[in-house]
Scaffold this motif. Structure first.
Motif, short mmCIF file in Angstrom:
data_model
loop_
_atom_site.label_atom_id
_atom_site.label_comp_id
_atom_site.label_asym_id
_atom_site.label_seq_id
_atom_site.Cartn_x
_atom_site.Cartn_y
_atom_site.Cartn_z
N GLN A 102 0.82 11.47 3.64
CA GLN A 102 0.46 12.18 4.86
C GLN A 102 0.92 13.62 4.77
O GLN A 102 2.12 13.90 4.84
CB GLN A 102 1.05 11.50 6.09
N TYR A 135 -3.79 7.54 15.99
CA TYR A 135 -4.68 7.69 14.85
C TYR A 135 -5.75 6.60 14.91
O TYR A 135 -5.45 5.42 15.04
CB TYR A 135 -3.93 7.53 13.53
N LEU A 172 4.11 7.30 2.70
CA LEU A 172 4.26 6.09 3.49
C LEU A 172 3.95 4.86 2.66
O LEU A 172 3.01 4.87 1.86
CB LEU A 172 3.30 6.12 4.69
N PRO A 224 -2.67 9.71 7.48
CA PRO A 224 -2.32 9.13 6.18
C PRO A 224 -3.56 8.98 5.30
O PRO A 224 -4.65 8.68 5.79
CB PRO A 224 -1.75 7.76 6.56
N GLN A 228 9.56 6.91 15.67
CA GLN A 228 9.26 5.54 15.26
C GLN A 228 8.21 5.56 14.15
O GLN A 228 7.59 6.58 13.88
CB GLN A 228 8.77 4.71 16.44
N ARG A 229 8.03 4.44 13.53
CA ARG A 229 7.06 4.36 12.45
C ARG A 229 5.67 4.06 12.98
O ARG A 229 5.50 3.61 14.11
CB ARG A 229 7.50 3.30 11.43
N LEU A 230 4.71 4.32 12.16
CA LEU A 230 3.32 4.05 12.50
C LEU A 230 3.11 2.55 12.70
O LEU A 230 3.59 1.73 11.91
CB LEU A 230 2.46 4.55 11.34
N TYR A 274 0.49 5.39 0.97
CA TYR A 274 -0.32 6.44 1.58
C TYR A 274 0.47 7.76 1.50
O TYR A 274 1.69 7.76 1.40
CB TYR A 274 -0.60 6.14 3.06
N PHE A 311 4.06 -0.54 8.45
CA PHE A 311 4.45 0.68 7.77
C PHE A 311 5.95 0.89 7.74
O PHE A 311 6.67 0.50 8.66
CB PHE A 311 3.79 1.89 8.45
N GLY A 312 6.39 1.54 6.66
CA GLY A 312 7.76 1.97 6.57
C GLY A 312 7.93 3.32 7.25
O GLY A 312 6.97 3.92 7.73
N PRO A 313 9.18 3.81 7.28
CA PRO A 313 9.46 5.08 7.96
C PRO A 313 9.03 6.30 7.17
O PRO A 313 8.98 7.40 7.71
CB PRO A 313 10.98 5.06 8.13
N TYR A 327 0.85 -1.20 0.00
CA TYR A 327 0.00 0.00 0.00
C TYR A 327 0.88 1.25 0.00
O TYR A 327 1.93 1.27 0.66
CB TYR A 327 -0.87 0.05 1.26
N PHE A 344 -7.94 7.15 7.68
CA PHE A 344 -7.43 7.61 8.96
C PHE A 344 -8.08 8.92 9.38
O PHE A 344 -8.46 9.75 8.55
CB PHE A 344 -5.92 7.86 8.88
N GLY A 345 -8.14 9.12 10.70
CA GLY A 345 -8.46 10.42 11.23
C GLY A 345 -7.22 11.30 11.24
O GLY A 345 -6.14 10.88 10.82
#
Lengths: 116, 110
Positions: free
Chosen positions: A37, B86, A91, A43, B42-44, A35, A107-109, A33, B100-101
């Motif tokens: 942001q 989120y 993302l 996102p 950090q990542r989501l 996204y 998710f990636g960074p 996927y 997402f919000g």
């Protein structure tokens, strides 16, 4: 094991230029996927791949945006004729399968794109 | 239209206080609901999802279909809970297309 990786981590470009953003998913994950942001927002879905094919690209904002995943692993998001409004964190996420109610997206960074 | 609303941009509490992060949604049908968290640098990552009905790091979330809400709660906040949270939804069939919000920043002070 290694998580989702994205390169570059930061990209600064000028308005009108072409950029490519790369995503390496977790090995064995078939779903991928993208996204976007924007500042102060959550996102926003762009496109989803199942294997090599784009199964849903309904989130791509216009035809300047295009993404590929030719071998079912690495994916590249391509943006032509960049505009200042394209500035955002992009993302990538991957998951083992794509079942809505059991899937976990990792998710990636992110790649922070700045268009001057 | 599918929409997730998180009315608070920032929620500031003291350590040990109860926490409730609000999430309301709009969706035609029965969505799947999630909470994602992003700690500093950090990542989501997924915190919890409705279908699992589990408690993660002391957090729980109850789906209220009548009020179309999925608020995240923790009885006693810890400093390490400080993060961006989120709320997200997806349809419950097919692939998981997350909506997402705008997120709520939780700040837990000592």
């Amino acid at each position: 094991g290694a998580g989702v990786s994205q390169t570059p981590s930061n990209k600064v470009t000028e308005k009108g230029k072409y950029v490519e953003l790369r995503c390496d998913p977790i090995s064995g994950h078939t779903a991928l996927y993208w996204y976007r942001q924007s500042l102060g927002q959550g996102p926003e879905f762009l496109i989803y791949f199942q294997g090599t094919g784009a199964a849903d690209d309904s989130g791509l904002p216009n035809d300047r945006f295009f993404a590929v995943r030719p071998e079912g692993s690495v994916s590249t998001l391509k943006i032509q004729r960049t505009e200042r409004g394209d500035s955002a964190v992009y993302l990538c996420a991957s998951s083992y399968v794509a079942a809505a109610n059991t899937d976990t997206q990792y998710f990636g960074p992110g790649t922070r794109l700045t268009v001057l | 239209a599918q929409r997730v609303t998180q009315p608070e941009k920032l929620l500031s509490v003291f350590k040990g206080a109860p926490v409730e992060l609000k999430c309301n949604y709009s969706y035609s049908g029965s969505p799947e609901l999630f909470w994602y968290v992003q700690y500093s640098r950090q990542r989501l990552q997924l915190l919890l999802r409705h279908i699992s009905r589990e408690s993660i790091k002391g957090f729980t979330a109850d789906l209220n279909k009548g009020e179309t809400s999925f608020h995240l709660k923790k009885p006693f906040a810890q400093e390490e809970d400080s993060a961006m949270y989120y709320c997200a939804l997806s349809r419950n069939t097919g692939f998981q297309k997350l909506v997402f919000g705008t997120g709520t920043r939780l700040l837990v002070s000592p």
